[in-house]
Design an enzyme around this catalytic site. Structure first.
Site, PDB file in Angstrom:
ATOM      1  N   HIS A 159       0.838  -1.206   0.000  1.00 46.02           N
ATOM      2  CA  HIS A 159       0.000   0.000   0.000  1.00 46.02           C
ATOM      3  C   HIS A 159       0.878   1.264   0.000  1.00 46.02           C
ATOM      4  O   HIS A 159       0.619   2.212  -0.738  1.00 46.02           O
ATOM      5  CB  HIS A 159      -0.869   0.068   1.270  1.00 46.02           C
ATOM      6  CG  HIS A 159      -1.889  -1.021   1.409  1.00 46.02           C
ATOM      7  ND1 HIS A 159      -2.057  -1.735   2.573  1.00 46.02           N
ATOM      8  CD2 HIS A 159      -2.811  -1.509   0.537  1.00 46.02           C
ATOM      9  CE1 HIS A 159      -3.047  -2.615   2.424  1.00 46.02           C
ATOM     10  NE2 HIS A 159      -3.512  -2.503   1.188  1.00 46.02           N
TER      11      HIS A 159
ATOM     12  N   LYS B 213     -17.073  -6.532   9.379  1.00 44.95           N
ATOM     13  CA  LYS B 213     -15.812  -7.256   9.589  1.00 44.95           C
ATOM     14  C   LYS B 213     -15.309  -7.126  11.019  1.00 44.95           C
ATOM     15  O   LYS B 213     -15.537  -6.123  11.673  1.00 44.95           O
ATOM     16  CB  LYS B 213     -14.748  -6.705   8.638  1.00 44.95           C
ATOM     17  CG  LYS B 213     -14.792  -7.339   7.274  1.00 44.95           C
ATOM     18  CD  LYS B 213     -13.518  -6.987   6.531  1.00 44.95           C
ATOM     19  CE  LYS B 213     -13.562  -7.376   5.081  1.00 44.95           C
ATOM     20  NZ  LYS B 213     -12.445  -6.795   4.331  1.00 44.95           N
TER      21      LYS B 213
ATOM     22  N   ARG C 203      -1.673  -6.330  -8.195  1.00 45.23           N
ATOM     23  CA  ARG C 203      -0.438  -7.065  -7.894  1.00 45.23           C
ATOM     24  C   ARG C 203      -0.178  -8.152  -8.914  1.00 45.23           C
ATOM     25  O   ARG C 203       0.956  -8.416  -9.275  1.00 45.23           O
ATOM     26  CB  ARG C 203      -0.542  -7.702  -6.501  1.00 45.23           C
ATOM     27  CG  ARG C 203      -0.484  -6.710  -5.378  1.00 45.23           C
ATOM     28  CD  ARG C 203      -0.954  -7.327  -4.100  1.00 45.23           C
ATOM     29  NE  ARG C 203      -2.334  -7.760  -4.228  1.00 45.23           N
ATOM     30  CZ  ARG C 203      -3.107  -8.121  -3.211  1.00 45.23           C
ATOM     31  NH1 ARG C 203      -2.614  -8.150  -2.007  1.00 45.23           N
ATOM     32  NH2 ARG C 203      -4.357  -8.476  -3.409  1.00 45.23           N
TER      33      ARG C 203
ATOM     34  N   SER D 119      -2.798  -7.704   3.093  1.00 45.29           N
ATOM     35  CA  SER D 119      -3.133  -7.536   4.520  1.00 45.29           C
ATOM     36  C   SER D 119      -3.552  -8.876   5.117  1.00 45.29           C
ATOM     37  O   SER D 119      -3.194  -9.214   6.242  1.00 45.29           O
ATOM     38  CB  SER D 119      -4.284  -6.538   4.678  1.00 45.29           C
ATOM     39  OG  SER D 119      -3.906  -5.275   4.222  1.00 45.29           O
TER      40      SER D 119
END
Ligand code: PNS
Length: 169
Positions: free
Chosen positions: A21, A45, A94, A132
């Site tokens: 990030h 979450k 990515r 993450s």
């Protein structure tokens, strides 16, 4: 062309902020007048860090970059982008595996708000496998995450472990 500052939104959960990030944000800060790291307030979450902790971390990590702002948002990303007068939404790509989900989001966001353009940026290849989710998993199982997250995040992760398991050093 207008002289209006070009503002980009870089949205995400950032739980936690990774060096991938950070790499994208630093690259984005060179392309736009202002880049807003916009942290999603997701009530569903179970987060590792609260939104306030994530905001504090990001503000400290980017304290040296005046073009980087940290904020939180809820609801539709495009509504937030519209309110902020953003030109672009930045997302990191990515690998090919990211592509399908990212393309769906970009096209849905375009359908909802066609004036904001999604811009994909690639992180340095050394971070192409960093997420993450994996950082959280590796850390939770006792693995070393040095170099994958900013040192501040590493320190906070260690502090959270001590907080959650009192007596452990
Ligand atoms: O870090 P993430 O989980 O990859 O980020 C996903 C995020 C926050 C960009 C996405 O879930 C989002 O934009 N959420 C806000 C709600 C929304 O606008 N949903 C429609 C997306 S097409």
């Amino acid at each position: 062309m207008t002289d209006r500052p070009r503002l980009a939104i870089y949205p995400g959960s950032f739980d936690p902020l990774t060096n991938g990030h950070v790499d994208i944000i630093r690259r984005g800060a060179r392309l736009f007048d202002r880049i807003v790291v916009a942290i999603l307030r997701n009530i569903e979450k179970q987060p590792l860090f609260s939104v306030d902790e994530r905001m504090a971390i990001a503000r400290e990590v980017f304290a040296d970059l005046p073009g980087v702002e940290v904020d939180a948002f809820e609801g539709l990303l495009v509504d937030y982008a519209r309110r902020r007068g953003a030109t672009a939404i930045v997302r990191g790509l990515r690998a090919i595996s990211d592509f399908e989900y990212e393309m769906q989001m970009a096209l849905m966001n375009r359908r909802l708000h066609e004036d904001v353009e999604t811009v994909f940026m690639m992180p340095a290849e050394s971070y192409s496998y960093v997420s993450s989710r994996l950082v959280k998993e590796v850390f939770a199982l006792g693995g070393d995450v040095a170099g994958l997250v900013p040192p501040l995040v590493e320190a906070r992760l260690r502090a959270s472990r001590l907080r959650d398991t009192p007596g452990k050093r």
